[in-house]
Design an enzyme around this catalytic site. Structure first.
Site, mmCIF file in Angstrom:
data_model
loop_
_atom_site.group_PDB
_atom_site.id
_atom_site.type_symbol
_atom_site.label_atom_id
_atom_site.label_comp_id
_atom_site.label_asym_id
_atom_site.label_seq_id
_atom_site.Cartn_x
_atom_site.Cartn_y
_atom_site.Cartn_z
ATOM 1 N N CYS A 9 51.679 29.747 53.646
ATOM 2 C CA CYS A 9 52.844 29.314 52.856
ATOM 3 C C CYS A 9 53.956 28.950 53.838
ATOM 4 C CB CYS A 9 53.272 30.400 51.867
ATOM 5 S SG CYS A 9 53.764 31.967 52.618
ATOM 6 N N ARG A 15 54.117 34.414 49.294
ATOM 7 C CA ARG A 15 52.868 33.955 48.677
ATOM 8 C C ARG A 15 51.623 34.215 49.527
ATOM 9 N NH1 ARG A 15 55.106 28.058 47.808
ATOM 10 N NH2 ARG A 15 56.100 28.737 49.761
ATOM 11 N N ASP A 135 57.247 28.450 44.830
ATOM 12 C CA ASP A 135 57.963 29.277 45.802
ATOM 13 C C ASP A 135 58.910 30.208 45.037
ATOM 14 O OD1 ASP A 135 59.655 30.317 47.699
ATOM 15 O OD2 ASP A 135 60.027 28.410 48.712
HETATM 16 P P1 4NP Z 1 56.873 32.172 51.131
HETATM 17 O O1 4NP Z 1 58.363 32.257 50.512
HETATM 18 O O2 4NP Z 1 56.756 30.784 51.753
HETATM 19 O O3 4NP Z 1 56.019 32.334 49.927
HETATM 20 O O4 4NP Z 1 56.770 33.287 52.131
HETATM 21 C C1 4NP Z 1 59.508 31.908 51.226
HETATM 22 C C2 4NP Z 1 60.051 32.796 52.133
HETATM 23 C C3 4NP Z 1 61.198 32.460 52.820
HETATM 24 C C4 4NP Z 1 61.819 31.250 52.577
HETATM 25 C C5 4NP Z 1 61.279 30.363 51.661
HETATM 26 C C6 4NP Z 1 60.120 30.707 50.988
HETATM 27 N N1 4NP Z 1 63.021 30.908 53.258
HETATM 28 O O5 4NP Z 1 63.564 29.830 53.000
HETATM 29 O O6 4NP Z 1 63.483 31.699 54.106
#
Ligand code: 4NP
Length: 167
Positions: A9, A15, A135
């Protein structure tokens, strides 16, 4: 040789660590944790990574961990790391959570020799029709809970395919 799955991800704190831990949970439930002990000798290894370096070294997001604990009774293990080019060789299948992750992964494969290893995880869903794992980072707790339900569906489908070696 184990069959190696990498879940990817953006941050590797919501995720993809959920997908990795859910898949390990399903593998354990199916009695496939120990390749030598299971009848078909199937051994599956799971890992996860983020396309960004934003959260390298961090544990899974506490809202994501809460959802996994509530919905499945599992603890999310692992620390965030960034996807690296060597992952193309090291893994058999690379599962992107959304199209942006998918494109970012493919853009690192300059010679286009590993494109066949990269898939969107929602391809393996049978109950949900969503094409991407949303997300949840900037939303409320319900979004995290929905990620767990969607990933259970996707990981069940994926395990069926890996077991039948239809990949
Ligand atoms: P992930 O979620 O990609 O599912 O781990 C996110 C975690 C952090 C961020 C965006 C999505 N961020 O912008 O810091």
């Amino acid at each position: 040789m184990p069959y190696k799955l990498l879940f990817v991800c953006l941050g590797n704190i919501c995720r993809s660590p959920s997908a990795e831990n859910i898949m390990n949970h399903l593998i354990e439930q199916a009695g496939l944790s120990d390749g030598s002990a299971n009848p078909k000798g199937i051994r599956i290894l799971c890992d996860s990574a983020g396309t960004s370096s934003y959260h390298v070294g961090s544990p899974p997001d506490r809202r994501m961990s809460a959802a996994a604990a509530t919905k499945l009774g599992i603890k999310l293990r692992g620390r965030a790391r960034q996807f690296q080019k060597s992952d193309f060789q090291d893994f058999d299948l690379i599962l992107a959570m959304d199209r942006e992750n998918y494109e970012n992964i493919l853009s690192l494969d300059r010679t286009k020799q590993y494109q066949h290893k990269v898939r969107l995880i929602c391809e393996f869903c049978s109950r949900y029709t969503l094409k991407e794992v949303p997300d949840p980072y900037y939303g409320g707790q319900e979004g995290f809970n929905q990620v767990i339900d969607l990933l259970i569906d996707a990981c069940e489908g994926l395990l069926t395919k890996v077991k039948s070696q239809e990949l």
